[in-house]
Write an enzyme that holds these catalytic residues in place. Structure first.
Site, PDB file in Angstrom:
ATOM      1  N   LEU A  17       0.819  -1.218   0.000  1.00  0.00           N
ATOM      2  CA  LEU A  17       0.000   0.000   0.000  1.00  0.00           C
ATOM      3  C   LEU A  17       0.851   1.266   0.000  1.00  0.00           C
ATOM      4  O   LEU A  17       0.311   2.368  -0.091  1.00  0.00           O
ATOM      5  CB  LEU A  17      -0.905   0.026   1.237  1.00  0.00           C
ATOM      6  CG  LEU A  17      -2.228  -0.723   1.175  1.00  0.00           C
ATOM      7  CD1 LEU A  17      -2.987  -0.522   2.482  1.00  0.00           C
ATOM      8  CD2 LEU A  17      -3.077  -0.258   0.004  1.00  0.00           C
ATOM      9  N   LYS A  67      15.334  -5.445   4.640  1.00  0.00           N
ATOM     10  CA  LYS A  67      15.593  -4.487   5.714  1.00  0.00           C
ATOM     11  C   LYS A  67      16.984  -4.632   6.331  1.00  0.00           C
ATOM     12  O   LYS A  67      17.515  -3.664   6.873  1.00  0.00           O
ATOM     13  CB  LYS A  67      14.514  -4.601   6.795  1.00  0.00           C
ATOM     14  CG  LYS A  67      13.133  -4.143   6.316  1.00  0.00           C
ATOM     15  CD  LYS A  67      12.102  -4.185   7.424  1.00  0.00           C
ATOM     16  CE  LYS A  67      10.753  -3.714   6.928  1.00  0.00           C
ATOM     17  NZ  LYS A  67       9.734  -3.669   8.003  1.00  0.00           N
ATOM     18  N   ASP A 104       9.533   2.203  11.418  1.00  0.00           N
ATOM     19  CA  ASP A 104       8.562   1.284  12.024  1.00  0.00           C
ATOM     20  C   ASP A 104       8.486   1.496  13.537  1.00  0.00           C
ATOM     21  O   ASP A 104       7.395   1.471  14.116  1.00  0.00           O
ATOM     22  CB  ASP A 104       8.950  -0.174  11.749  1.00  0.00           C
ATOM     23  CG  ASP A 104       8.707  -0.603  10.316  1.00  0.00           C
ATOM     24  OD1 ASP A 104       7.786  -0.052   9.686  1.00  0.00           O
ATOM     25  OD2 ASP A 104       9.431  -1.482   9.832  1.00  0.00           O
TER      26      ASP A 104
END
Length: 275
Positions: A17, A67, A104
């Site tokens: 998204l 990551k 995050d």
């Protein structure tokens, strides 16, 4: 008109998204010459992709499995990213440097603060993957007592205790078979894949505290739906996605006050139209 570029990289990436959220922010901020795309990139393809970035690039969002793989390709990373050895944001500076950060962790904290949760006396984490380490780092900022992590293997248990030592959090581990015991905690963060916590839905106690379920599709999860029925507070994965994306937009564009409400609405609309 020369365009300024940003994108999200990962594998799989087709359901991300992030383009919806970032493009909504660009429209609201009047950044008509900015574009944001998605690229299917695995760990093997990452070095070549990064090496080919030109001066028109402003930033990258990283999802799994990149990551950690991105870190050796960067000129520096923030203390936040270093604390969990995970980067989800790269800012490409005007002088050619590649700087990594992790949004995050503050995104989890911001989503909790939005619901009025500033401090908790204890917490539980369901799962022990990469998101769990970010959740633990977030809890290091708001949890004053012990965090119990419910995990499936001794290796994962050892990893979570090591993360706790590194982050300065008292971590106790318990076997996944005892996961229903997590639900009595004042704050529960579920970090497991879709379907994993469905069996716990019947065990949610009356007057439950706060559940932060990092999934956003499918939504609500069985656990989140049951939690709401029992009167508890539920925070979902879209909340995390939007809050971390707000921070990414601000870093990449250099503009403060990214439009959180507009980005959230765009995300909700995209999820609704997908079903």
């Amino acid at each position: 008109m020369s365009r300024t570029r940003a994108a999200v990289l990962g594998s799989p990436i087709e359901h991300s998204l992030s383009p919806v959220l970032h493009r909504a922010a660009y429209r609201e901020l009047g950044l008509d010459d900015w574009s944001y795309d998605r690229f299917e990139i695995d760990e093997a393809a990452l070095p070549g992709f990064v090496a080919g970035l030109g001066p028109e690039w402003a930033g990258l969002s990283l999802t799994m499995p990149l990551k950690r793989a991105i870190i050796p390709l960067l000129d520096g990373i923030s203390d936040t990213a270093a604390s969990v050895e995970a980067v989800n944001t790269v800012v490409l500076t005007a002088d050619g440097r590649r700087l990594g950060d992790n949004t995050d962790i503050p995104g989890i904290v911001a989503a909790l603060h939005e619901r009025g949760i500033e401090k908790v006396p204890s917490a539980a984490i369901l799962g022990a993957g990469a998101t769990a380490s970010s959740a633990l780092a977030a809890l290091s900022r708001i949890c004053t007592g012990e965090v119990t992590a419910y995990v499936r293997s001794r290796v994962r248990a050892d990893e979570m205790r090591q993360w706790g030592e590194r982050l300065g959090v008292a971590v106790r581990t318990a076997d996944w078979s005892e996961a229903a015991g997590a639900l009595a905690a004042p704050l529960v963060i579920a970090t497991t894949p879709a379907g994993t916590t469905d069996a716990l839905a019947a065990s949610v106690p009356e007057g439950a505290g706060t559940l932060f379920d990092v999934l956003y599709d499918p939504w609500p999860t069985a656990l989140a739906a049951s939690w709401s029925r029992q009167g508890g507070t539920v925070i979902g994965g879209l909340d995390l996605l939007v809050h971390q994306a707000v921070l990414q937009v601000e870093q990449m564009t250099g503009r403060p006050n990214a439009p959180l409400a507009v980005m959230r609405q765009a995300g909700l609309a995209a999820l609704s139209s997908a079903h």
